[in-house]
Design a protein around this motif. Sequence first.
Motif, PDB file in Angstrom:
ATOM      1  N   UNK A   1     -11.251  -5.283 -11.792  1.00 49.12           N
ATOM      2  CA  UNK A   1     -11.555  -3.884 -12.083  1.00 49.12           C
ATOM      3  C   UNK A   1     -10.279  -3.076 -12.303  1.00 49.12           C
ATOM      4  N   UNK A   2      -9.251  -3.352 -11.527  1.00 47.90           N
ATOM      5  CA  UNK A   2      -7.978  -2.630 -11.684  1.00 47.90           C
ATOM      6  C   UNK A   2      -7.367  -2.907 -13.056  1.00 47.90           C
TER       7      UNK A   2
ATOM      8  N   UNK B   1      -3.276   7.945  -9.377  1.00 49.02           N
ATOM      9  CA  UNK B   1      -4.260   8.393  -8.382  1.00 49.02           C
ATOM     10  C   UNK B   1      -5.424   7.408  -8.302  1.00 49.02           C
ATOM     11  N   UNK B   2      -5.945   6.994  -9.447  1.00 51.95           N
ATOM     12  CA  UNK B   2      -7.064   6.060  -9.443  1.00 51.95           C
ATOM     13  C   UNK B   2      -6.671   4.729  -8.825  1.00 51.95           C
ATOM     14  N   UNK B   3      -5.479   4.257  -9.132  1.00 50.67           N
ATOM     15  CA  UNK B   3      -5.057   2.950  -8.627  1.00 50.67           C
ATOM     16  C   UNK B   3      -4.818   2.988  -7.127  1.00 50.67           C
TER      17      UNK B   3
ATOM     18  N   UNK C   1      -6.694   0.424  -4.831  1.00 51.38           N
ATOM     19  CA  UNK C   1      -5.831  -0.146  -3.805  1.00 51.38           C
ATOM     20  C   UNK C   1      -6.449   0.007  -2.417  1.00 51.38           C
ATOM     21  N   UNK C   2      -7.049   1.162  -2.150  1.00 49.03           N
ATOM     22  CA  UNK C   2      -7.706   1.374  -0.854  1.00 49.03           C
ATOM     23  C   UNK C   2      -8.897   0.451  -0.693  1.00 49.03           C
TER      24      UNK C   2
ATOM     25  N   UNK D   1      -9.621  -6.737   2.220  1.00 48.47           N
ATOM     26  CA  UNK D   1      -8.710  -7.684   2.854  1.00 48.47           C
ATOM     27  C   UNK D   1      -8.783  -7.591   4.377  1.00 48.47           C
ATOM     28  N   UNK D   2      -8.926  -6.383   4.910  1.00 46.09           N
ATOM     29  CA  UNK D   2      -9.080  -6.237   6.359  1.00 46.09           C
ATOM     30  C   UNK D   2     -10.389  -6.861   6.832  1.00 46.09           C
ATOM     31  N   UNK D   3     -11.446  -6.664   6.056  1.00 45.06           N
ATOM     32  CA  UNK D   3     -12.752  -7.197   6.436  1.00 45.06           C
ATOM     33  C   UNK D   3     -12.721  -8.726   6.465  1.00 45.06           C
TER      34      UNK D   3
END
Length: 251
Positions: A178-179, A230-232, A237-238, A244-246
Amino acid sequence: MTTALRRIVFLGILVAIWEVTSRLSDLPDFMFPSFTQVMITLFSGLISGQILVAIGASLSRLLIGFTIASILGLVLGYLIWRYKLVEDTLGFLVTALQSIPSIVWFPLAIIWFGLNDFAILFIVTLGATWTMIVNATSGFKNVPVLYQRVAKSLGSGGFHFLRTVILPASVPQLISGLRIAWAFSWRALMAGELLGAGVGLGQLLEAGRALGQMDLVISVMIIIGVIGTIMDNVLFLRLERNVERKWGIRA
């Protein structure tokens, strides 16, 4: 020194170099405007609403094209991964089409749709679709076989297997797709608006070029860069870090 402070200092140094160089240069202002001149043009365009209208028009085209491309990419990527016949035929064609720049499709889009928003939406969608298909296919293929065998041994199948195993395990790859697709959509949009008609950031770039107003051109370039950043950082990224944390990849 924090990351934000480093970036602010770095940008401040670049701005200072830009301002000093433009004032000491022998080039006329319309060819090499100072940072101050660019900021005046930018704020004037924002206050008058000219730039805001262009941002709204461009983002609406971008979101529509990007949404269509994302849906097509996921569906076709799944079909290429799921069926060998589709992989040997459509997968081969997608690989070939991916190498064609989206702007090359614009003359064909004009013949089909005319010089209007539909032509721009067409190339924006194409600009992101091929990349999304390739990344979606790769994400589905990289799902560990162990996960699939365990799920099937427990009776999972059909849509339940897709929803609970394939899609969650391929999310990191899908987000990366998507990025990249978003970046390709931006490039295709600007190329289409530069050559097309109607209101948009690309048309402001073309107007600045035609009138010899490089301060307007650079102002639009700054806006494009700010929106992309801003979008990235805020969205993709968030979202990637949360995934990744999940999954335990990031502490």
